[in-house]
Motif scaffolding. Sequence first.
Motif, PDB file in Angstrom:
ATOM      1  N   GLY A  26      54.211  33.649  17.263  1.00 19.94           N
ATOM      2  CA  GLY A  26      53.854  32.276  18.573  1.00 19.94           C
ATOM      3  C   GLY A  26      54.853  31.547  18.446  1.00 19.94           C
ATOM      4  N   ARG A  27      54.103  30.471  18.479  1.00 23.55           N
ATOM      5  CA  ARG A  27      54.867  28.881  18.737  1.00 23.55           C
ATOM      6  C   ARG A  27      55.410  28.558  17.523  1.00 23.55           C
ATOM      7  N   THR A  28      55.279  29.423  16.191  1.00 22.78           N
ATOM      8  CA  THR A  28      55.510  28.781  14.945  1.00 22.78           C
ATOM      9  C   THR A  28      56.283  28.072  14.794  1.00 22.78           C
ATOM     10  N   PHE A  29      57.061  27.588  15.520  1.00 23.14           N
ATOM     11  CA  PHE A  29      58.522  26.609  14.830  1.00 23.14           C
ATOM     12  C   PHE A  29      57.374  24.918  14.583  1.00 23.14           C
ATOM     13  N   ALA A  30      56.672  24.925  15.561  1.00 19.67           N
ATOM     14  CA  ALA A  30      56.373  23.445  15.967  1.00 19.67           C
ATOM     15  C   ALA A  30      55.157  23.661  14.649  1.00 19.67           C
ATOM     16  N   THR A  31      55.170  24.499  13.971  1.00 27.27           N
ATOM     17  CA  THR A  31      54.329  24.054  12.063  1.00 27.27           C
ATOM     18  C   THR A  31      54.446  22.312  11.407  1.00 27.27           C
ATOM     19  N   ALA A  32      53.980  21.445  11.722  1.00 23.61           N
ATOM     20  CA  ALA A  32      53.430  21.074  10.563  1.00 23.61           C
ATOM     21  C   ALA A  32      53.435  21.525   8.933  1.00 23.61           C
ATOM     22  N   SER A  33      51.931  22.051   9.109  1.00 22.54           N
ATOM     23  CA  SER A  33      51.527  22.348   8.246  1.00 22.54           C
ATOM     24  C   SER A  33      50.030  23.292   8.288  1.00 22.54           C
ATOM     25  N   MET A  34      50.242  24.200   7.491  1.00 16.79           N
ATOM     26  CA  MET A  34      49.438  25.256   7.690  1.00 16.79           C
ATOM     27  C   MET A  34      48.107  25.542   6.676  1.00 16.79           C
ATOM     28  N   GLY A  35      46.668  25.360   6.894  1.00 13.77           N
ATOM     29  CA  GLY A  35      46.092  25.109   5.587  1.00 13.77           C
ATOM     30  C   GLY A  35      44.372  26.068   5.968  1.00 13.77           C
ATOM     31  N   TRP A  36      43.921  26.288   4.838  1.00 15.09           N
ATOM     32  CA  TRP A  36      42.777  27.193   4.396  1.00 15.09           C
ATOM     33  C   TRP A  36      41.533  26.367   4.485  1.00 15.09           C
ATOM     34  N   PHE A  37      40.594  26.552   5.233  1.00 12.56           N
ATOM     35  CA  PHE A  37      39.497  26.336   5.218  1.00 12.56           C
ATOM     36  C   PHE A  37      38.087  27.538   4.398  1.00 12.56           C
ATOM     37  N   ARG A  38      37.340  26.569   4.495  1.00 15.46           N
ATOM     38  CA  ARG A  38      36.203  27.946   4.073  1.00 15.46           C
ATOM     39  C   ARG A  38      34.881  27.447   4.950  1.00 15.46           C
ATOM     40  N   GLN A  39      34.260  28.441   4.928  1.00 19.87           N
ATOM     41  CA  GLN A  39      32.225  28.476   5.456  1.00 19.87           C
ATOM     42  C   GLN A  39      31.359  29.214   5.123  1.00 19.87           C
ATOM     43  N   CYS A  96      42.521  31.003   8.195  1.00 24.84           N
ATOM     44  CA  CYS A  96      43.776  30.101   7.871  1.00 24.84           C
ATOM     45  C   CYS A  96      43.744  29.311   9.252  1.00 24.84           C
ATOM     46  N   ALA A  97      44.605  27.669   9.422  1.00 23.82           N
ATOM     47  CA  ALA A  97      45.147  27.224  10.250  1.00 23.82           C
ATOM     48  C   ALA A  97      46.066  26.544  10.736  1.00 23.82           C
ATOM     49  N   GLN A  98      46.505  26.378  11.380  1.00 18.93           N
ATOM     50  CA  GLN A  98      48.200  25.979  11.942  1.00 18.93           C
ATOM     51  C   GLN A  98      47.493  23.894  12.812  1.00 18.93           C
ATOM     52  N   ASN A  99      48.105  22.922  11.824  1.00 25.03           N
ATOM     53  CA  ASN A  99      48.608  21.879  12.098  1.00 25.03           C
ATOM     54  C   ASN A  99      50.020  21.642  13.160  1.00 25.03           C
ATOM     55  N   ILE A 100      49.502  20.905  13.860  1.00 26.14           N
ATOM     56  CA  ILE A 100      51.101  20.860  15.183  1.00 26.14           C
ATOM     57  C   ILE A 100      51.159  19.586  15.723  1.00 26.14           C
ATOM     58  N   HIS A 101      50.095  18.303  14.992  1.00 29.96           N
ATOM     59  CA  HIS A 101      50.187  16.943  15.409  1.00 29.96           C
ATOM     60  C   HIS A 101      50.535  16.378  14.522  1.00 29.96           C
ATOM     61  N   VAL A 102      49.919  16.510  12.864  1.00 27.71           N
ATOM     62  CA  VAL A 102      49.776  15.893  12.127  1.00 27.71           C
ATOM     63  C   VAL A 102      51.153  15.590  11.535  1.00 27.71           C
ATOM     64  N   TRP A 103      52.597  14.583  11.135  1.00 26.33           N
ATOM     65  CA  TRP A 103      53.488  14.956  10.544  1.00 26.33           C
ATOM     66  C   TRP A 103      53.299  14.166   9.478  1.00 26.33           C
ATOM     67  N   ILE A 106      48.886  15.935   4.847  1.00 30.93           N
ATOM     68  CA  ILE A 106      48.228  17.087   4.887  1.00 30.93           C
ATOM     69  C   ILE A 106      46.974  17.301   5.719  1.00 30.93           C
ATOM     70  N   PRO A 107      46.068  16.960   6.520  1.00 29.46           N
ATOM     71  CA  PRO A 107      45.277  16.671   7.391  1.00 29.46           C
ATOM     72  C   PRO A 107      43.769  17.654   6.209  1.00 29.46           C
ATOM     73  N   THR A 108      43.080  17.152   6.537  1.00 31.15           N
ATOM     74  CA  THR A 108      41.809  17.631   6.077  1.00 31.15           C
ATOM     75  C   THR A 108      40.703  17.800   6.666  1.00 31.15           C
ATOM     76  N   THR A 109      40.254  17.365   7.297  1.00 32.43           N
ATOM     77  CA  THR A 109      39.662  18.223   8.667  1.00 32.43           C
ATOM     78  C   THR A 109      40.128  18.947  10.196  1.00 32.43           C
ATOM     79  N   ARG A 110      39.124  19.521   9.816  1.00 29.32           N
ATOM     80  CA  ARG A 110      38.887  20.614  11.175  1.00 29.32           C
ATOM     81  C   ARG A 110      39.284  19.921  12.245  1.00 29.32           C
ATOM     82  N   GLY A 111      39.213  19.032  13.286  1.00 30.50           N
ATOM     83  CA  GLY A 111      39.463  18.501  14.208  1.00 30.50           C
ATOM     84  C   GLY A 111      41.232  18.585  14.358  1.00 30.50           C
ATOM     85  N   GLU A 112      41.953  18.161  13.415  1.00 32.09           N
ATOM     86  CA  GLU A 112      43.147  17.637  12.883  1.00 32.09           C
ATOM     87  C   GLU A 112      44.108  19.359  12.693  1.00 32.09           C
ATOM     88  N   TYR A 113      43.053  20.427  13.155  1.00 38.10           N
ATOM     89  CA  TYR A 113      43.590  21.579  12.818  1.00 38.10           C
ATOM     90  C   TYR A 113      44.134  21.818  14.383  1.00 38.10           C
TER      91      TYR A 113
END
Length: 126
Positions: A26-39, A96-103, A106-113
């Motif tokens: 999809g719109r991967t060109f807008a990626t600022a960062s990618m992250g891994w989380f776990r629960q 896996c999560a994609q962040n498109i807003h915070v440049w 590297i965000p570390t909170t769930r809501g930033e992805y």
Amino acid sequence: QVQLVESGGGLVQAGDSLRLSCAASGRTFATASMGWFRQAPGREREFVAGLMWFDGSTLYADSVKGRFTISRDNAKNGVYLQMNSLKPEDTAVYYCAQNIHVWSKIPTTRGEYRYWGQGTQVTVSS
């Protein structure tokens, strides 16, 4: 819209290794960062590792530093998570999560992805 699909989870013994993969479409060109989380059951979703897309810088949670490595998968516009020296406390569903807003960091909170995969189960037996 972005679709993220994780794979590579499984059941392993303590001390083993696993490599998780996250493929993006999809719109991967807008990626600022990618992250891994776990629960883990009964616990909040927590940040594990992140990678800044434009410069490759990385960030890790203290609990996985030195054991896990996040890297970019250019072919799939996604990321890997190499997990070594696994411990029973690493047992969780990994997302896996994609962040498109915070440049700026590297965000570390769930809501930033913005976008999330469906998760892959990792179980480490003692």
